[in-house]
Design an enzyme around this catalytic site. Structure first.
Site, PDB file in Angstrom:
ATOM      1  N   ILE A 129       0.904  -1.151   0.000  1.00  0.00           N
ATOM      2  CA  ILE A 129       0.000   0.000   0.000  1.00  0.00           C
ATOM      3  C   ILE A 129       0.940   1.197   0.000  1.00  0.00           C
ATOM      4  O   ILE A 129       1.889   1.259   0.781  1.00  0.00           O
ATOM      5  CB  ILE A 129      -0.972  -0.024   1.209  1.00  0.00           C
ATOM      6  N   SER A 130       0.690   2.157  -0.900  1.00  0.00           N
ATOM      7  CA  SER A 130       1.638   3.259  -1.089  1.00  0.00           C
ATOM      8  C   SER A 130       1.717   4.176   0.126  1.00  0.00           C
ATOM      9  O   SER A 130       0.796   4.242   0.939  1.00  0.00           O
ATOM     10  CB  SER A 130       1.225   4.087  -2.303  1.00  0.00           C
ATOM     11  N   GLN A 131       2.823   4.908   0.173  1.00  0.00           N
ATOM     12  CA  GLN A 131       3.045   5.896   1.229  1.00  0.00           C
ATOM     13  C   GLN A 131       1.989   7.014   1.121  1.00  0.00           C
ATOM     14  O   GLN A 131       1.722   7.503   0.016  1.00  0.00           O
ATOM     15  CB  GLN A 131       4.437   6.491   1.003  1.00  0.00           C
TER      16      GLN A 131
END
Ligand code: SAH
Length: 222
Positions: A59-61
């Site tokens: 899950i992206s930053q």
């Protein structure tokens, strides 16, 4: 610390990092990131870092999600295509900002979990399917906006075709295994104007649907 104050601190950090679009910040504020991360990572849900999810993906930053969302300049009446549903977090944020989100994920197990989250959060304007996102979603094209959340060397031609005239596409381009740049493309008929936003690292965009036998991912530890 409570989730609410962790989240408030995250939003403040995003603002300080230069994300000033209040619609984007309130969309982020309204989506509980803790519901999109694995149970074992819940205490880090509001840290400004990428986190591992099933199937060896991430899950992206939050900062990257915020910048990508702001760069897309999503309007309320728009139709948005996302490639790489992953946890569903980015799609959930987009769903607060536009008319309808179409999202494609190659891992069936990830999509099943994301769809459950969309239901629990009553995000009824997200349509999702398993498949190879490099081919886009021709039946629903053209799209006002396209966001790709996995890295490729060049934009997939089918996605360029499916972007509406005047539309924007935001995607990481570069070495899929190494350094990439977040790029924004603006379509002007058959010309795609390119702008670099900043350097990023995403998991690779992989052609084809994931092999269900090996990549069902349930129970696999990554
Ligand atoms: N947007 C996600 C981040 C997901 S990471 C989130 O908010 O959590 C990138 C995702 O892209 C991974 O789940 C990976 O399986 C998926 N992916 C990679 N190549 C793909 C392709 N060709 N089609 C669809 N999904 C793809």
């Amino acid at each position: 610390m409570e989730d609410a104050s962790r989240k408030a601190r995250l939003i403040l950090g995003l603002r300080q990092s230069g994300v000033t679009d209040n619609r984007v910040l309130s969309a982020i504020e309204s989506v509980p990131r803790d519901m999109f991360v694995p149970q074992s990572m819940v205490s880090h849900a509001y840290d400004d870092t990428a986190l591992p999810i099933d199937c060896g993906q991430t899950i992206s930053q939050p900062t990257v999600v915020a910048w990508m969302t702001a760069a897309l300049e999503v309007g309320e009446r728009m139709k948005v295509l996302e490639i790489g549903t992953g946890s569903g977090y980015q799609a959930a944020i987009l769903s607060k900002l536009c008319r309808r989100v179409y999202t494609i994920e190659r891992h069936r197990a990830l999509l099943a979990e994301a769809e459950q989250r969309f239901q629990e959060l009553r995000l009824s304007n997200i349509t999702s399917r398993v498949g190879d996102g490099t081919k886009g979603w021709p039946e629903q094209a053209p799209f006002d906006r396209i966001i790709v959340t996995a890295a490729a060397a060049e934009p997939p031609p089918a996605l360029l075709d499916q972007l509406a005239n005047g539309g924007l596409m935001v995607l990481p381009l570069g070495d899929p295994q190494g350094d990439q740049s977040l790029i924004r493309l603006r379509r002007d008929e058959q010309v795609f104007h390119r702008e670099r936003i900043f350097g990023v690292r995403f998991v690779p965009l992989i052609e084809g649907e994931a092999d269900v036998e090996r990549n069902g991912c349930k129970g696999l530890k990554h």
